[in-house]
Design an enzyme around this catalytic site. Sequence first.
Site, mmCIF file in Angstrom:
data_model
loop_
_atom_site.group_PDB
_atom_site.id
_atom_site.type_symbol
_atom_site.label_atom_id
_atom_site.label_comp_id
_atom_site.label_asym_id
_atom_site.label_seq_id
_atom_site.Cartn_x
_atom_site.Cartn_y
_atom_site.Cartn_z
ATOM 1 N N SER A 146 1.102 -1.445 -0.160
ATOM 2 C CA SER A 146 0.130 -0.093 0.399
ATOM 3 C C SER A 146 1.029 1.190 -0.125
ATOM 4 C CB SER A 146 -1.313 -0.023 1.325
ATOM 5 O OG SER A 146 -2.129 1.381 0.943
ATOM 6 N N ASN A 147 0.554 2.522 0.585
ATOM 7 C CA ASN A 147 1.009 3.764 0.548
ATOM 8 C C ASN A 147 0.442 4.399 1.439
ATOM 9 O OD1 ASN A 147 -1.421 5.681 -0.371
ATOM 10 N ND2 ASN A 147 -0.942 4.249 -2.265
#
Length: 221
Positions: free
Chosen positions: A25-26
């Site tokens: 993810s981020n």
Amino acid sequence: MLKSKKYLVTAGPTQEAIDPVRYISNHSTGKMGYAIAAELARRGAQVILVSGPVCLPTPTGVRRIDVVSAEEMYQACVELWPQMDGAVMCAAVADYTPVSVSDVKAKKSAADLTLTLKPTRDIAAELGRTKRTDQLLVGFALETDNEKVNALSKLTRKNLDFIVLNSLRDAGAGFGGDTNKITIFSRPTDPAATSLKTEFPLETKQQAAAHIINTLSAFLK
Ligand code: CTP
């Protein structure tokens, strides 16, 4: 002017599963997209917020659809788009996803681990490709370098009406915080003109959202 118009807003990160306990993810927290959804609803629009996993309350008057992966966000947005008057694409969609997802937890071994990733589909580009003349499409560009060139390339490549640039080089801009520093590049209605640029000072994400929605409203005149 926004009263009874239907707007789609994407927000937050996406999570791309590796196995049942791990994902890629981020750092997106969804704050900017949620502020935009709240501002649109405050001005009377009917807002559908397609949100990746975040820890934020749903803004008043907004219908929220929760998704996890880039593919789920793509499916939800493509299905909704024909009924919308416009969309603001604020999500930090993962650019890559694992080619295969293990259905059991992968065990640790002493060897190096190589993950094979494939590109995800570009939601904004797909909405841009199928955009009608009565629809407005707004995108974001989060850049660390070559900001203007990258933002203008996304503006044309994704067939956006305007793009909101955040530079991670600006203190107080980007992921997580409550402030942002935005620059808006608009596509000129006159094809001979160059793009229009408006730079805003460091401000709260609510103030930035108000400027973005003012720009959007100006297109509706
Ligand atoms: N976007 C999208 N779907 C994707 C990737 C991006 O809808 N799969 C949207 C974002 O919500 C944003 C715009 O496209 O409005 C630009 O996203 P960004 O991540 O800055 O650009 P990319 O096209 O992914 O390019 P790069 O990561 O190489 O900078």
